[in-house]
Design an enzyme around this catalytic site. Structure first.
Site, PDB file in Angstrom:
ATOM      1  N   ASP A 160      78.999  55.760 -41.694  1.00 32.75           N
ATOM      2  CA  ASP A 160      78.312  56.843 -42.405  1.00 32.75           C
ATOM      3  C   ASP A 160      79.311  57.743 -43.123  1.00 32.75           C
ATOM      4  O   ASP A 160      79.093  58.150 -44.275  1.00 32.75           O
ATOM      5  CB  ASP A 160      77.505  57.694 -41.419  1.00 32.75           C
ATOM      6  CG  ASP A 160      76.098  57.164 -41.201  1.00 32.75           C
ATOM      7  OD1 ASP A 160      75.559  56.514 -42.113  1.00 32.75           O
ATOM      8  OD2 ASP A 160      75.545  57.398 -40.126  1.00 32.75           O
ATOM      9  N   LEU A 161      80.385  58.092 -42.436  1.00 28.38           N
ATOM     10  CA  LEU A 161      81.372  58.988 -43.032  1.00 28.38           C
ATOM     11  C   LEU A 161      82.079  58.320 -44.212  1.00 28.38           C
ATOM     12  O   LEU A 161      82.304  58.947 -45.255  1.00 28.38           O
ATOM     13  CB  LEU A 161      82.387  59.421 -41.972  1.00 28.38           C
ATOM     14  CG  LEU A 161      81.809  60.262 -40.832  1.00 28.38           C
ATOM     15  CD1 LEU A 161      82.860  60.491 -39.752  1.00 28.38           C
ATOM     16  CD2 LEU A 161      81.280  61.597 -41.342  1.00 28.38           C
TER      17      LEU A 161
END
Length: 403
Positions: A160-161
């Site tokens: 996600d990051l």
């Protein structure tokens, strides 16, 4: 990026991380949420007041607009904000897949040079999250100790990051293209592709093809090199890594084991200057080094390793980092005031421009900037805004005069 205006209509981690990154670089980012907040508005971890530390920190530095996304009027406001005229406008980040009213073609009909970055789960639009994608790219089956059959899930939503940072990269590339060609761009970014690209670019899939199977599990040992944790006297633990020959020599010097390992090399006909050899003999090396660590407390170990320039780190809890922050040890960390007055710990940008990380950014209250954004960007009058409030198309915070 001061002067660039971005509309963000996304939830959870990836899209908001992309918007937050652009806001930290100076862009004016307007986050659009449904009235009452989206599915991530109260996501854990939360403050004693119930406010989400997660939402507050990922959306700092943005302006917040709350709109009824189910009503035709509300959807029209979102479309108008996303496609508003101006050289530095017309930038949209979203993860709204499967909603016909926000398809790119419809947006591009209103503004042909629109920059639209869409975050997806899979390239075909099916949903996915970090934890399901990570399971599918094999990481949990290479994590853990030898002989353990079950997968080991991770805590950090790393994909996600990375996806969020890729969102900001996509926006920057599209802005550069538009500035030189006048053309907009529709950029699609699937979380599953980010994860697959990550493991492929690290060479892990090539290795699996050669092995015709999975990489072995090694617990806390670094794969392909030497690195493992050691317990010090008193119970503290440290992680020690020797990726290069210089780091390996430094570790031997710090622990006084140079002669021991020279004799070991001769006995085993090994060359420990080679990273692959240190990996092959990792258990033997660890067994030789372990007594040196257990005979010394953390302070003594740390001084000796630092003096020899060994690559190492202490295992610490997040409470330790909080204590560091109270002593202002890390200038990337900063305090954030929540809308109800409570405090949170967040971060400035890790990028330093001539030593400056930029401002922290204020935490917005849901819907705080609804009226000001619609007035500024769309030119709505007080009467028009009042009508939208009366029809519950838009909302401001509970303490607003319009509520």
């Amino acid at each position: 990026m001061a002067g660039v205006h971005v509309v963000e209509c996304a939830s959870f981690v990836a899209g908001p991380t992309g918007g937050m990154t652009l806001a930290q670089l100076g862009a004016d980012v307007v986050r659009i949420d449904p009235i009452g907040g989206g599915s991530d508005h109260l996501r854990w971890p939360v403050a004693p007041t119930g406010e989400s530390y997660y939402w507050a920190s990922l959306n700092k530095g943005k302006r917040s607009v709350a709109v009824d996304l189910r009503s035709p009027e509300g959807r029209e406001l979102v479309l108008a904000l996303a496609t508003a005229p101006g050289d530095d406008r017309g930038v949209l980040i979203d993860n709204v897949v499967g909603r016909p009213w926000l398809v790119h073609q419809r947006l591009a009909e209103r503004r042909s040079d629109l920059i639209h970055v869409r975050v997806q789960g899979y390239p075909d639009g099916r949903p996915a999250v970090d934890y399901t994608v990570n399971a599918e790219v094999g990481v949990p089956l290479t994590t853990g100790v030898d002989g353990w059959a079950d997968p080991v899930n991770h805590v950090l939503p790393a994909w996600d990051l990375v996806t969020g940072l890729s969102v900001s990269t996509g926006v920057l590339a599209a802005l550069h293209q538009r500035a030189h060609t006048g053309q907009g761009a529709y950029v699609e970014l699937a979380l599953a592709d980010v994860a697959l690209a990550g493991v492929a670019n690290l060479g892990w899939l090539s290795e699996a093809a050669d092995r015709q199977g999975e990489r072995p599990r090694h617990g806390n040992h670094v794969y392909g090199s030497f690195g493992v944790d050691f317990a010090c006297r008193g119970g503290a633990r440290v992680m020690v890594v020797a990726l290069t020959d210089g780091q390996w020599r430094a570790l031997q010097a710090a622990t006084g084991t140079t002669e021991v390992f020279t004799a070991l090399e001769e006995a085993l006909q090994a060359d420990l200057r080679q990273e692959s050899e240190r990996y092959r003999l990792r258990e033997t090396i660890a067994a030789v080094l372990r007594p040196w660590f257990t005979a010394r407390d953390l302070d003594e170990v740390g001084k000796a390793l630092d003096a020899a320039r060994v690559l190492w780190g202490r295992y610490r809890g997040m409470a330790d980092l909080v204590a560091d922050h109270r002593q202002q040890v890390h200038d990337v960390l900063a305090d954030l005031t929540l809308p109800q007055g409570g405090g949170a710990i967040t971060a400035r940008s890790p990028l330093r421009f001539d030593g400056d990380r930029g401002p922290v950014g204020e935490c917005p209250e849901l819907g705080r900037d609804t009226d000001s954004v619609l007035a500024q960007v769309l030119g709505l009058t007080d009467a028009e805004l009042g009508g939208l409030h009366d029809r519950r198309v838009i909302a401001a915070p509970a303490n607003s005069k319009n509520q």
